[in-house]
Scaffold this active site. Sequence first.
Site, PDB file in Angstrom:
ATOM      1  N   VAL A  14     -47.471  10.789  22.968  1.00  0.00           N
ATOM      2  CA  VAL A  14     -46.390  10.085  22.263  1.00  0.00           C
ATOM      3  C   VAL A  14     -46.275  10.513  20.799  1.00  0.00           C
ATOM      4  O   VAL A  14     -45.173  10.728  20.289  1.00  0.00           O
ATOM      5  CB  VAL A  14     -46.584   8.553  22.356  1.00  0.00           C
ATOM      6  CG1 VAL A  14     -45.488   7.830  21.589  1.00  0.00           C
ATOM      7  CG2 VAL A  14     -46.578   8.105  23.801  1.00  0.00           C
ATOM      8  N   MET A  15     -47.422  10.650  20.100  1.00  0.00           N
ATOM      9  CA  MET A  15     -47.378  11.052  18.688  1.00  0.00           C
ATOM     10  C   MET A  15     -46.726  12.417  18.532  1.00  0.00           C
ATOM     11  O   MET A  15     -45.882  12.626  17.648  1.00  0.00           O
ATOM     12  CB  MET A  15     -48.796  11.073  18.103  1.00  0.00           C
ATOM     13  CG  MET A  15     -49.391   9.718  17.815  1.00  0.00           C
ATOM     14  SD  MET A  15     -48.678   8.913  16.357  1.00  0.00           S
ATOM     15  CE  MET A  15     -49.363   9.897  15.030  1.00  0.00           C
ATOM     16  N   VAL A  76     -53.735  17.397  19.224  1.00  0.00           N
ATOM     17  CA  VAL A  76     -54.560  17.268  20.419  1.00  0.00           C
ATOM     18  C   VAL A  76     -55.818  16.486  20.058  1.00  0.00           C
ATOM     19  O   VAL A  76     -56.079  16.212  18.883  1.00  0.00           O
ATOM     20  CB  VAL A  76     -54.931  18.653  20.995  1.00  0.00           C
ATOM     21  CG1 VAL A  76     -53.671  19.406  21.400  1.00  0.00           C
ATOM     22  CG2 VAL A  76     -55.746  19.473  19.993  1.00  0.00           C
ATOM     23  N   LYS A  77     -56.597  16.145  21.056  1.00  0.00           N
ATOM     24  CA  LYS A  77     -57.813  15.359  20.826  1.00  0.00           C
ATOM     25  C   LYS A  77     -58.763  16.104  19.895  1.00  0.00           C
ATOM     26  O   LYS A  77     -58.986  17.301  20.039  1.00  0.00           O
ATOM     27  CB  LYS A  77     -58.497  15.062  22.164  1.00  0.00           C
ATOM     28  CG  LYS A  77     -59.653  14.087  22.059  1.00  0.00           C
ATOM     29  CD  LYS A  77     -60.222  13.772  23.435  1.00  0.00           C
ATOM     30  CE  LYS A  77     -61.388  12.792  23.318  1.00  0.00           C
ATOM     31  NZ  LYS A  77     -61.976  12.480  24.634  1.00  0.00           N
ATOM     32  N   ALA A  78     -59.311  15.366  18.928  1.00  0.00           N
ATOM     33  CA  ALA A  78     -60.234  15.980  17.964  1.00  0.00           C
ATOM     34  C   ALA A  78     -61.461  16.524  18.682  1.00  0.00           C
ATOM     35  O   ALA A  78     -61.856  16.033  19.735  1.00  0.00           O
ATOM     36  CB  ALA A  78     -60.652  14.950  16.916  1.00  0.00           C
ATOM     37  N   GLY A 131     -49.524   6.125  10.673  1.00  0.00           N
ATOM     38  CA  GLY A 131     -48.317   5.350  10.902  1.00  0.00           C
ATOM     39  C   GLY A 131     -48.075   5.053  12.360  1.00  0.00           C
ATOM     40  O   GLY A 131     -47.122   4.356  12.710  1.00  0.00           O
ATOM     41  N   GLY A 132     -48.935   5.615  13.226  1.00  0.00           N
ATOM     42  CA  GLY A 132     -48.782   5.353  14.647  1.00  0.00           C
ATOM     43  C   GLY A 132     -47.526   5.983  15.217  1.00  0.00           C
ATOM     44  O   GLY A 132     -46.906   6.866  14.609  1.00  0.00           O
ATOM     45  N   LYS A 184     -57.824  10.821   4.943  1.00  0.00           N
ATOM     46  CA  LYS A 184     -57.342  10.071   6.108  1.00  0.00           C
ATOM     47  C   LYS A 184     -58.458   9.206   6.695  1.00  0.00           C
ATOM     48  O   LYS A 184     -58.226   8.064   7.119  1.00  0.00           O
ATOM     49  CB  LYS A 184     -56.814  11.044   7.175  1.00  0.00           C
ATOM     50  CG  LYS A 184     -56.408  10.388   8.509  1.00  0.00           C
ATOM     51  CD  LYS A 184     -55.343   9.314   8.312  1.00  0.00           C
ATOM     52  CE  LYS A 184     -54.641   8.921   9.603  1.00  0.00           C
ATOM     53  NZ  LYS A 184     -55.482   8.433  10.678  1.00  0.00           N
ATOM     54  N   GLU A 191     -58.430   0.515   6.466  1.00  0.00           N
ATOM     55  CA  GLU A 191     -57.677  -0.205   7.498  1.00  0.00           C
ATOM     56  C   GLU A 191     -58.603  -1.149   8.269  1.00  0.00           C
ATOM     57  O   GLU A 191     -58.250  -2.311   8.517  1.00  0.00           O
ATOM     58  CB  GLU A 191     -57.049   0.826   8.441  1.00  0.00           C
ATOM     59  CG  GLU A 191     -56.225   0.280   9.572  1.00  0.00           C
ATOM     60  CD  GLU A 191     -55.750   1.405  10.480  1.00  0.00           C
ATOM     61  OE1 GLU A 191     -55.948   1.295  11.706  1.00  0.00           O
ATOM     62  OE2 GLU A 191     -55.195   2.406   9.964  1.00  0.00           O
ATOM     63  N   ARG A 286     -67.018  -5.332  14.556  1.00  0.00           N
ATOM     64  CA  ARG A 286     -66.484  -4.895  15.851  1.00  0.00           C
ATOM     65  C   ARG A 286     -67.623  -4.702  16.855  1.00  0.00           C
ATOM     66  O   ARG A 286     -67.474  -5.031  18.038  1.00  0.00           O
ATOM     67  CB  ARG A 286     -65.685  -3.600  15.689  1.00  0.00           C
ATOM     68  CG  ARG A 286     -64.444  -3.763  14.836  1.00  0.00           C
ATOM     69  CD  ARG A 286     -63.504  -2.586  14.976  1.00  0.00           C
ATOM     70  NE  ARG A 286     -62.397  -2.669  14.021  1.00  0.00           N
ATOM     71  CZ  ARG A 286     -61.278  -1.965  14.120  1.00  0.00           C
ATOM     72  NH1 ARG A 286     -61.118  -1.119  15.124  1.00  0.00           N
ATOM     73  NH2 ARG A 286     -60.320  -2.089  13.214  1.00  0.00           N
TER      74      ARG A 286
END
EC number: 1.1.1.44
Length: 481
Positions: A14-15, A76-78, A131-132, A184, A191, A286
């Site tokens: 989606v991103m 892509v996935k890190a 920002g999603g 980031k 966040e 968490r």
Amino acid sequence: MSGQADIALIGLAVMGQNLILNMDEKGFVVCAYNRTVAKVKEFLANEAKDTKVIGADSLEDMVSKLKSPRKVMLLVKAGSAVDDFIQQLVPLLSAGDVIIDGGNSEYQDTSRRCDELAKLGLLFVGSGVSGGEEGARHGPSLMPGGHEAAWPLIQPIFQAICAKADGEPCCEWVGDGGAGHFVKMVHNGIEYGDMQLICEAYHIMKSLGLSADQMADEFGKWNSAELDSFLIEITRDILKYKDGKGYLLERIRDTAGQKGTGKWTAIAALQYGVPVTLIGEAVFSRCLSALKDERVQASSVLKGPSTKAQVANLTKFLDDIKHALYCAKIVSYAQGFMLMREAARENKWRLNYGGIALMWRGGCIIRSVFLGNIKDAYTSQPELSNLLLDDFFKKAIERGQDSWREVVANAFRWGIPVPALSTALSFYDGYRTAKLPANLLQAQRDYFGAHTYELLGQEGQFHHTNWTGTGGNVSASTYQA
């Protein structure tokens, strides 16, 4: 047709799709590629229908469709997936071409990739994207770093698609190597802290018996003042949300997930020796939430205080909670900027702290009015060592600290866990204390490990005492504690 695309983007989750549509909307021709080629065709036939987006059925095909110097962005996935794609791209690209990693990569990996690709004449950029899904589509916050020679090549695209705050783009060059991904990472850590502070405020209000609508109203009021922010706004909306079974929030299991970036921030804080205590507590909270079965069992056998949550003046105490949240938020950001400053010093990054605050003003999850005050602080004092020393934030805490202390003290009396609010207060008190009890700690270290100590007024001279009269007079060189 060859050489028609301004940039290629690999990764059609989606991103990736939303960033492509954002670029297309801003007038850029984008070549879309995905390891599963069927996904490219599906994207072109649906979401990208009637756009200028073109597709590629192989990396060779993708590269052939790019204007020179070529610009390829990975979403892509890190981890190994990034290295795998880089390995496949290298033989297809030429000196001066640019590879951009827009995933949540660890900043050390980005630094390594910069070094490796520089030897091949290729430019590498590691860019934070915040920002999603909505941000990617309509304007994210972008934090690019790496080879600075790449910036003029990607700047027109990045500053066109990013969010804007007061007419200024929420994207600027951050620094060399892994600087962009480090910033980031700190953003994501902050966040975590913001979210935990809000959860603690919610927990206290709930313990006082406020209904979901009452809490939503309170967050709504806060969002129209100094706490105006995306996270406060969505908290209000979440509290009000109902489905066919009533308020949804009450039915959500209280076990929080995490993707690891908050943990990376806490680890970096330990590595650089910076007391980023609030983000650390947010991560551990968490972890504690994940122990659901143990907590349920413990709740029936471990006794808490007999005092119940109640106040004589609810209106005033709700205002106290607002001030406590604001003061703790100041500490969280102060700690985050402390970490960036120390990392910049060690890595020789030239970070623009006011510019970073501006980048976070729009498009990202922690966007808030508050960040404008941080930008002002660093604009007027570029060498400011700590946000707590800026007049604006110093006065804000002076105004709110009595409320902050009242909230934390009451939460302790009532047995309500407030790890983020309380650790922020402890940091504030520690930071403003001229003489901490670390003198005793240092004496203890010398007693059992001969680690030596400095005397006041004799800094730089190290002494060892034979505390028992039976030990030696030689200081330690290997044993550390």
